[in-house]
Motif scaffolding. Structure first.
Motif, short mmCIF file in Angstrom:
data_model
loop_
_atom_site.label_atom_id
_atom_site.label_comp_id
_atom_site.label_asym_id
_atom_site.label_seq_id
_atom_site.Cartn_x
_atom_site.Cartn_y
_atom_site.Cartn_z
N UNK B 200 -60.05 -29.30 -10.18
CA UNK B 200 -58.75 -29.08 -9.64
C UNK B 200 -59.03 -28.60 -8.20
N UNK B 201 -58.07 -29.31 -7.28
CA UNK B 201 -58.18 -29.02 -5.75
C UNK B 201 -57.08 -28.03 -5.32
N UNK B 202 -56.05 -28.01 -6.02
CA UNK B 202 -54.93 -27.33 -5.70
C UNK B 202 -53.71 -27.15 -6.61
N UNK B 203 -53.32 -25.76 -6.59
CA UNK B 203 -52.04 -25.83 -7.65
C UNK B 203 -50.81 -25.24 -6.91
N UNK B 204 -49.91 -25.88 -7.19
CA UNK B 204 -48.63 -25.78 -6.49
C UNK B 204 -47.79 -25.39 -7.79
N UNK B 205 -47.02 -24.31 -7.60
CA UNK B 205 -46.11 -23.61 -8.50
C UNK B 205 -44.66 -23.70 -7.55
N UNK B 206 -43.81 -24.71 -8.18
CA UNK B 206 -42.60 -24.78 -7.69
C UNK B 206 -41.47 -23.75 -7.75
N UNK B 207 -41.11 -22.91 -6.92
CA UNK B 207 -40.05 -21.97 -7.16
C UNK B 207 -38.79 -22.30 -6.44
N UNK B 208 -38.40 -23.52 -6.35
CA UNK B 208 -37.30 -23.98 -5.64
C UNK B 208 -35.96 -23.12 -6.61
N UNK B 209 -35.94 -23.55 -7.56
CA UNK B 209 -34.70 -22.71 -8.44
C UNK B 209 -35.35 -22.20 -9.81
#
Lengths: 295, 299
Positions: B200-209
């Protein structure tokens, strides 16, 4: 080893945990057509097959003895989907327990207790926990979920009994809809962190209820658990007392903790009681006396 | 042997805990470092833009792209966007973008598209990129991947407390339900699976809504989402999830005007640190860089 549980006479009988297995809910009686809606998918999962439908979310229902889930998805041209899910549990007590996980107020529009929102209705009746939802609220979909909730309510012929242990909860200062019925240790931390393991040996044969008392800024929590026999209650009490408040004694049954809140634990017959987070010794004693008088 | 913990243990350790104070995993924030040693901090970038939803209910793709690029530049320490992405994936990489397709609250399509676009811009051949969730085990790109990017939205979950980056890899398991025991306590072990380990190179946790509450396991009502308009990016999934968890808990307490712990607690995030040593959950060991809109950030 010093056990300091307060043992008082046992005066009540055991709550019945599991009723006999229910007959299958007549899901085929759900209408194929609902105004402009028609059935596009039928749902039918037994026990752990529910993983296929909601994966980890199934564990909540399994922790309350899920028998099966049946239901339908309804679709219509340019209409948001409506989904009906009927969870059949091993007992009415368990259906009620699932209901207490999600409800945060007391309403009785459907079944024996319900919550209604524009997009979502859920209720319990007898050994069934029912949800009816829509992806998007428009007049047609809102009307459809209300109709379906009413139809299913009427289709379930009888009422079920609530768990006997909730009758032991003192009424004074109890928050409306402020208690959770369960018999899986995972739910022990539902209202506040108590322990990261099964500190009071809750299992499927144990009825437990966790309840909130008082306002948010001075809240006490009462835990009651009914075991299959007195020995198990004593063992759970001993474990909680030793791990949580070893300084608790018969002479000093109420313990002030490091955060200035108060704790106590006791047994009566096959039942355990414990109070967490009380904001004074006086409040702890008052809640203790109310609780033990009802146990 | 792993120590079993009670509330009393934590109170003894954190005598300064304010009643009703901010809790992480229903615990005092300063009680996190059970069994962990002092070490370097995990860098996590939180970026928010209040204009993200200015055009309506859908996130603006241009703003989302700017947020992602700025966050990745900050995370990598590169001043140039191209260099930042080049430090994450190489042209020779085979890249699996692990998304989440739960129909009630999926990863926003714009994020899948942006990540794929950035990977392609870094020089990866389009035939060597796949975006997938439930089919990852059978996807030849994922089976042969040299690099993974993990992206999903933040939400509450009826059994694991939250659904966030650590949990997003459950679909790599041959039997996902084998990770359910003890409210998904062992989710971090997923990162030892051969199809995943070290990739895993990158973790993106989306908190748009984010979804901060649910009434039943299948519930994802807009009533319990709020336009936080944020993204969290990092290399340490435990640190990323730990920050996201604090935000979700903060919102729950504010919304319900009382301590409203996650039910059940998100135990797996702490254990990812203390039992599996996948990363750090301890806020004191996380270097949190906050960019953009800061109102009601909850961290």
């Amino acid at each position: 080893m010093r056990s300091v549980c307060l043992i008082i006479l046992w005066i009540m009988g055991n709550a019945s945990m599991f009723a006999s297995l229910p007959e299958q809910f007549p899901v085929d009686s759900l209408p194929e057509q609902l105004g402009l809606y028609r059935v596009t998918d039928k749902l039918n999962y037994t026990g752990k097959e529910l993983y296929d439908y909601i994966n980890g979310g199934a564990e909540l229902y399994l922790s309350y003895g899920l028998v099966s889930m049946t239901g339908c998805k309804y679709n219509g041209d340019d209409l948001p989907q409506v989904t009906v899910e009927i969870y059949e549990m091993t007992s009415a007590e368990n259906a009620f327990g699932v209901y207490t996980q999600g409800r945060d107020k007391e309403e009785y529009d459907y079944g024996q207790g319900s919550q209604s929102f524009p997009d979502f209705i859920f209720f319990w009746k007898d050994r069934y926990f029912v949800t009816v939802s829509t992806q998007e609220v428009i007049p047609e979909s809102e009307k459809a979920i209300q109709y379906m909730a009413g139809l299913i309510d009427k289709s379930i012929p009888k009422m079920g009994e609530k768990p006997a242990i909730i009758n032991d909860l003192p009424k004074e200062d109890l928050l409306p809809a402020g208690f959770l019925y369960f018999h899986h240790y995972i739910w022990l931390n539902a209202y506040l962190f108590i322990a990261d393991y099964n500190i009071i040996n809750i299992d499927e044969n144990c009825d437990a209820v966790l309840a909130k008392y008082g306002e948010a800024d001075a809240r006490s929590y009462l835990l009651l658990a009914a075991y299959s026999d007195e020995e198990k209650a004593l063992a759970a009490c001993k474990n909680l007392q030793e791990k949580y408040a070893p300084e608790l004694s018969v002479d000093s049954p109420f313990v002030e903790l490091e955060d200035k809140t108060w704790f106590t634990v006791w047994t009566r017959g096959n039942k355990l009681g414990a109070i967490f987070n009380a904001h004074s010794q006086e409040k702890t004693e008052k809640l203790f006396k109310s609780a033990i008088n009802k146990m | 042997m792993e120590k079993l913990i009670t509330r009393r243990d934590l109170l003894k350790k954190t005598a300064l805990m304010a009643v009703g104070g901010t809790l992480l995993l229903n615990r005092p924030v300063n009680a996190w470092a059970w069994g962990t040693e002092e070490g370097t901090k995990s860098k996590v970038v939180l970026i928010r833009n209040r204009q993200l939803f200015a055009g309506g209910n859908q996130p603006d793709s241009g703003i989302a792209g700017q947020m992602l690029d700025e966050a990745v530049r900050t995370l990598t320490g590169k001043s140039n966007t191209k260099e930042a992405w080049a430090s994450i994936v190489k042209p020779a990489d085979i890249v699996g973008i692990k998304t989440n397709v739960w129909d009630k609250f999926p990863t926003p399509i714009v994020m899948n598209d942006l990540l794929k676009e950035r990977v392609l811009q870094a020089g990866v051949n389009e035939t060597n990129v796949s975006v997938n969730d439930r089919g990852v085990k059978d996807d030849p790109i994922f089976k042969n991947a040299t690099a993974l990017i993990n992206v999903r939205p933040m939400r509450t979950h009826a059994w694991s407390g939250v659904g966030s980056c650590i949990k997003n890899y459950i679909m790599f398991s041959p039997q996902p339900s084998s990770y359910h025991d003890d409210s998904c306590a062992s989710l971090a072990a997923l990162y030892e699976l051969p199809i995943v380990k070290g990739k895993t190179r990158l973790h993106v946790l989306v908190l748009f809504n984010p979804l901060f509450h649910h009434r039943t396991p299948q519930d994802a009502s807009e009533e319990y989402m709020w336009k936080y308009s944020g993204l969290i990016v990092g290399f340490d999934p435990v640190a990323v999830d730990s920050v996201g968890l604090r935000i979700l808990q903060g919102k729950r307490n504010a919304f319900f005007q009382e301590d409203k712990p996650l039910n059940p607690p998100a135990k797996h995030i702490e254990l990812a640190d203390t039992r599996y040593h996948l990363g750090t959950a301890d806020p004191a060991k996380i270097e949190l860089v906050k960019l953009g809109w800061d109102e009601e950030s909850f961290v």
